[in-house]
Write a protein that holds these residues in place. Structure first.
Motif, PDB file in Angstrom:
ATOM      1  N   LYS A 135      37.755 -33.851 -26.748  1.00 26.85           N
ATOM      2  CA  LYS A 135      36.745 -33.064 -26.931  1.00 26.85           C
ATOM      3  C   LYS A 135      36.245 -32.174 -25.651  1.00 26.85           C
ATOM      4  O   LYS A 135      36.070 -31.039 -25.576  1.00 26.85           O
ATOM      5  N   SER A 136      36.451 -32.851 -24.305  1.00 23.54           N
ATOM      6  CA  SER A 136      36.208 -32.189 -23.133  1.00 23.54           C
ATOM      7  C   SER A 136      37.474 -30.889 -22.921  1.00 23.54           C
ATOM      8  O   SER A 136      37.096 -29.916 -22.448  1.00 23.54           O
ATOM      9  N   VAL A 137      38.624 -31.192 -23.270  1.00 26.18           N
ATOM     10  CA  VAL A 137      39.642 -30.251 -23.231  1.00 26.18           C
ATOM     11  C   VAL A 137      39.321 -29.290 -24.226  1.00 26.18           C
ATOM     12  O   VAL A 137      39.452 -28.043 -23.742  1.00 26.18           O
ATOM     13  N   GLN A 138      39.051 -29.521 -25.253  1.00 28.40           N
ATOM     14  CA  GLN A 138      38.649 -28.234 -26.412  1.00 28.40           C
ATOM     15  C   GLN A 138      37.325 -27.489 -25.883  1.00 28.40           C
ATOM     16  O   GLN A 138      37.361 -26.368 -26.174  1.00 28.40           O
ATOM     17  N   LYS A 139      36.346 -28.255 -25.528  1.00 28.54           N
ATOM     18  CA  LYS A 139      35.252 -27.521 -25.202  1.00 28.54           C
ATOM     19  C   LYS A 139      35.488 -26.643 -23.910  1.00 28.54           C
ATOM     20  O   LYS A 139      35.052 -25.460 -23.927  1.00 28.54           O
ATOM     21  N   THR A 140      36.323 -27.072 -23.111  1.00 26.07           N
ATOM     22  CA  THR A 140      36.759 -26.211 -21.888  1.00 26.07           C
ATOM     23  C   THR A 140      37.569 -24.999 -22.471  1.00 26.07           C
ATOM     24  O   THR A 140      37.445 -23.825 -22.044  1.00 26.07           O
ATOM     25  N   LEU A 141      38.509 -25.465 -23.257  1.00 21.60           N
ATOM     26  CA  LEU A 141      39.523 -24.117 -23.743  1.00 21.60           C
ATOM     27  C   LEU A 141      38.483 -22.921 -24.429  1.00 21.60           C
ATOM     28  O   LEU A 141      38.527 -21.894 -24.385  1.00 21.60           O
ATOM     29  N   GLN A 142      37.669 -23.566 -25.351  1.00 22.30           N
ATOM     30  CA  GLN A 142      36.711 -22.515 -26.043  1.00 22.30           C
ATOM     31  C   GLN A 142      35.866 -21.851 -24.992  1.00 22.30           C
ATOM     32  O   GLN A 142      35.678 -20.763 -25.351  1.00 22.30           O
ATOM     33  N   ALA A 143      35.423 -22.375 -24.257  1.00 20.95           N
ATOM     34  CA  ALA A 143      34.468 -21.552 -23.227  1.00 20.95           C
ATOM     35  C   ALA A 143      35.173 -20.581 -22.393  1.00 20.95           C
ATOM     36  O   ALA A 143      34.459 -19.966 -21.944  1.00 20.95           O
ATOM     37  N   ASN A 144      36.543 -20.848 -22.430  1.00 20.49           N
ATOM     38  CA  ASN A 144      37.212 -19.975 -21.646  1.00 20.49           C
ATOM     39  C   ASN A 144      38.349 -18.988 -22.473  1.00 20.49           C
ATOM     40  O   ASN A 144      39.099 -18.516 -21.799  1.00 20.49           O
ATOM     41  N   ARG A 145      38.049 -18.872 -23.721  1.00 18.87           N
ATOM     42  CA  ARG A 145      38.921 -17.817 -24.486  1.00 18.87           C
ATOM     43  C   ARG A 145      38.828 -16.684 -23.947  1.00 18.87           C
ATOM     44  O   ARG A 145      40.174 -16.120 -24.050  1.00 18.87           O
ATOM     45  N   ASP A 146      37.965 -16.374 -23.580  1.00 21.81           N
ATOM     46  CA  ASP A 146      38.275 -14.642 -22.699  1.00 21.81           C
ATOM     47  C   ASP A 146      38.857 -14.428 -21.546  1.00 21.81           C
ATOM     48  O   ASP A 146      39.524 -13.570 -21.667  1.00 21.81           O
TER      49      ASP A 146
ATOM     50  N   PRO B 205      40.498 -33.377 -17.857  1.00 22.14           N
ATOM     51  CA  PRO B 205      41.662 -33.584 -18.678  1.00 22.14           C
ATOM     52  C   PRO B 205      42.474 -32.501 -18.943  1.00 22.14           C
ATOM     53  O   PRO B 205      43.737 -32.598 -19.451  1.00 22.14           O
ATOM     54  N   LEU B 206      41.741 -31.498 -19.054  1.00 26.38           N
ATOM     55  CA  LEU B 206      42.480 -29.964 -19.351  1.00 26.38           C
ATOM     56  C   LEU B 206      43.575 -29.615 -18.119  1.00 26.38           C
ATOM     57  O   LEU B 206      44.758 -29.151 -18.434  1.00 26.38           O
TER      58      LEU B 206
ATOM     59  N   ARG C 138      31.057 -32.797 -19.393  1.00 28.75           N
ATOM     60  CA  ARG C 138      32.073 -33.609 -20.178  1.00 28.75           C
ATOM     61  C   ARG C 138      31.410 -33.884 -21.449  1.00 28.75           C
ATOM     62  O   ARG C 138      30.270 -33.743 -21.697  1.00 28.75           O
ATOM     63  N   ALA C 139      32.085 -33.586 -22.505  1.00 32.67           N
ATOM     64  CA  ALA C 139      31.792 -33.875 -24.057  1.00 32.67           C
ATOM     65  C   ALA C 139      31.940 -35.142 -24.387  1.00 32.67           C
ATOM     66  O   ALA C 139      32.435 -36.273 -23.834  1.00 32.67           O
ATOM     67  N   ASN C 140      30.831 -35.520 -25.642  1.00 32.32           N
ATOM     68  CA  ASN C 140      30.994 -36.966 -26.072  1.00 32.32           C
ATOM     69  C   ASN C 140      30.785 -38.117 -24.895  1.00 32.32           C
ATOM     70  O   ASN C 140      31.493 -38.759 -25.142  1.00 32.32           O
ATOM     71  N   VAL C 141      29.879 -37.955 -24.224  1.00 31.38           N
ATOM     72  CA  VAL C 141      29.595 -39.053 -23.295  1.00 31.38           C
ATOM     73  C   VAL C 141      28.915 -40.382 -24.125  1.00 31.38           C
ATOM     74  O   VAL C 141      28.473 -40.315 -25.165  1.00 31.38           O
ATOM     75  N   GLY C 142      29.139 -41.277 -23.529  1.00 31.44           N
ATOM     76  CA  GLY C 142      28.727 -42.716 -23.938  1.00 31.44           C
ATOM     77  C   GLY C 142      27.368 -42.986 -24.329  1.00 31.44           C
ATOM     78  O   GLY C 142      26.538 -42.362 -23.725  1.00 31.44           O
ATOM     79  N   MET C 143      27.009 -43.949 -25.161  1.00 31.47           N
ATOM     80  CA  MET C 143      25.825 -44.025 -25.739  1.00 31.47           C
ATOM     81  C   MET C 143      25.165 -45.194 -24.642  1.00 31.47           C
ATOM     82  O   MET C 143      25.991 -46.104 -24.327  1.00 31.47           O
ATOM     83  N   PRO C 144      23.986 -45.076 -24.481  1.00 31.14           N
ATOM     84  CA  PRO C 144      23.335 -46.258 -23.655  1.00 31.14           C
ATOM     85  C   PRO C 144      23.335 -47.703 -24.614  1.00 31.14           C
ATOM     86  O   PRO C 144      23.434 -47.504 -25.440  1.00 31.14           O
ATOM     87  N   GLN C 145      23.401 -48.682 -23.633  1.00 29.14           N
ATOM     88  CA  GLN C 145      23.772 -50.264 -24.553  1.00 29.14           C
ATOM     89  C   GLN C 145      22.676 -50.395 -25.359  1.00 29.14           C
ATOM     90  O   GLN C 145      22.873 -50.932 -26.311  1.00 29.14           O
ATOM     91  N   ALA C 146      21.718 -50.021 -25.040  1.00 28.76           N
ATOM     92  CA  ALA C 146      20.525 -50.357 -25.932  1.00 28.76           C
ATOM     93  C   ALA C 146      20.540 -49.488 -27.290  1.00 28.76           C
ATOM     94  O   ALA C 146      20.399 -50.179 -28.259  1.00 28.76           O
TER      95      ALA C 146
ATOM     96  N   ILE D  79      45.150 -19.744 -27.865  1.00 26.38           N
ATOM     97  CA  ILE D  79      44.391 -20.984 -27.786  1.00 26.38           C
ATOM     98  C   ILE D  79      44.084 -21.459 -29.501  1.00 26.38           C
ATOM     99  O   ILE D  79      43.364 -20.594 -30.159  1.00 26.38           O
ATOM    100  N   THR D  80      44.522 -22.596 -29.953  1.00 27.36           N
ATOM    101  CA  THR D  80      44.590 -22.946 -31.452  1.00 27.36           C
ATOM    102  C   THR D  80      43.823 -24.197 -31.359  1.00 27.36           C
ATOM    103  O   THR D  80      44.292 -25.301 -31.009  1.00 27.36           O
ATOM    104  N   LEU D  81      42.367 -24.369 -31.805  1.00 26.74           N
ATOM    105  CA  LEU D  81      41.627 -25.714 -31.810  1.00 26.74           C
ATOM    106  C   LEU D  81      41.330 -25.988 -33.336  1.00 26.74           C
ATOM    107  O   LEU D  81      42.066 -25.293 -34.391  1.00 26.74           O
ATOM    108  N   ARG D  82      40.687 -26.891 -33.518  1.00 27.36           N
ATOM    109  CA  ARG D  82      40.466 -27.310 -35.092  1.00 27.36           C
ATOM    110  C   ARG D  82      39.955 -26.372 -35.868  1.00 27.36           C
ATOM    111  O   ARG D  82      40.500 -26.147 -37.042  1.00 27.36           O
ATOM    112  N   ALA D  83      39.060 -25.550 -35.418  1.00 29.55           N
ATOM    113  CA  ALA D  83      38.587 -24.340 -36.204  1.00 29.55           C
ATOM    114  C   ALA D  83      39.374 -23.403 -36.651  1.00 29.55           C
ATOM    115  O   ALA D  83      39.325 -22.756 -37.733  1.00 29.55           O
TER     116      ALA D  83
END
Length: 259
Positions: free
Chosen positions: A17-28, A198-199, A221-229, A36-40
């Motif tokens: 998701k970090s790879v895809q987020k960075t690609l999407q933000a830099n399409r221009d 990772p891109l 970074r996309a989809n960061v982890g959740m707190p243990q609580a 660039i070809t992503l899921r959408a």
């Protein structure tokens, strides 16, 4: 000039998701240098690969090949194409009864077969991002907690799905099935300090000019982890007797509380 296709096919929870987020933000910035070809952009193909990973029906694999070929139908120039979606490796283990990525090699074979038939002059590179087993299994468990009513603890999940973290076995099978294309593994830990995360090692494969690359905008970074609580609270809720609207309301409240 030979056309080039670089396909980043997974795996889940390895910085995709970090790879895809960075690609999407830099399409221009990438326009004219990379397609660039992503899921959408390939929703039908991603749904087809996920469906076959669960069903293993020949008709579903035929649909994968059809949608893969259709993806290249309008690509006539020699600008390299960069594809990225973990869905092209099928469902994440733990969904639809899957316990490993055993669908991934045959999916790769079907994709490569369709792509090279559609454009025989093309060089194809398959890229798989991977991650050390223990943190990867924990991250997968957290993702399941977010998405489904999983009742296994992180330890129980790791024990049940340990084989799904054997990326070497899966990638070796991909190489056996796709002997005429390059198959690259990129370890997530090795990209931790790179400007584009990772891109960066994926872009190394594209031939993108340095003058373009230096203009690209890094993204959080996309989809960061959740707190243990939060993980503990979601697991307790999943194991509770709550059902229906009461369960959904409690789950929504927990997600809102922990972000």
């Amino acid at each position: 000039m030979t056309a080039r296709l670089i396909a980043h096919l997974g795996f889940h929870k390895t910085g995709t998701k970090s790879v895809q987020k960075t690609l999407q933000a830099n399409r221009d910035i990438l326009d004219g240098h990379l397609h660039i070809t992503l899921r959408a952009d390939m929703h039908a193909l991603c749904e087809a690969t996920r469906a076959w990973s669960a069903s293993r029906k020949p008709v579903d694999l035929a649909y994968v090949r059809y949608e893969a070929a259709e993806l290249l139908a309008g690509w006539q120039d020699d600008v390299p194409m960069l594809i990225s979606s973990e869905d092209l490796s099928g469902h994440m283990p733990g969904r639809r009864g899957l316990t490993t990525y055993d669908a991934t090699p045959q999916l790769a074979e079907a994709l490569v077969s369709a792509w090279t038939a559609a454009r025989p002059d093309m060089d194809v590179t398959l890229v798989y991002t991977t991650r050390a087993p223990d943190p990867w299994l924990r991250s997968c468990h957290t993702q399941h907690l977010r998405a489904i009513r999983i009742k296994r603890s992180a330890q129980e999940y790791a024990e049940t799905y340990a084989r799904s973290a054997d990326f070497d076995e899966i990638i070796a099978d991909v190489r056996r099935r796709c002997p005429d294309v390059a198959v690259e593994e990129q370890k997530l830990e090795q990209s931790a300090n790179l400007a584009l995360g990772p891109l960066d090692p994926i872009l190394d494969l594209t031939g993108l000019p340095p003058s373009v690359r230096t203009r690209m905008r890094p993204q959080p970074r996309a989809n960061v982890g959740m707190p243990q609580a939060a993980r503990d609270a979601l697991l307790a809720l999943n194991r509770s007797d709550l059902k229906g609207d009461a369960y959904r309301a409690a789950r929504k409240a927990l997600k809102k509380q922990h972000g």
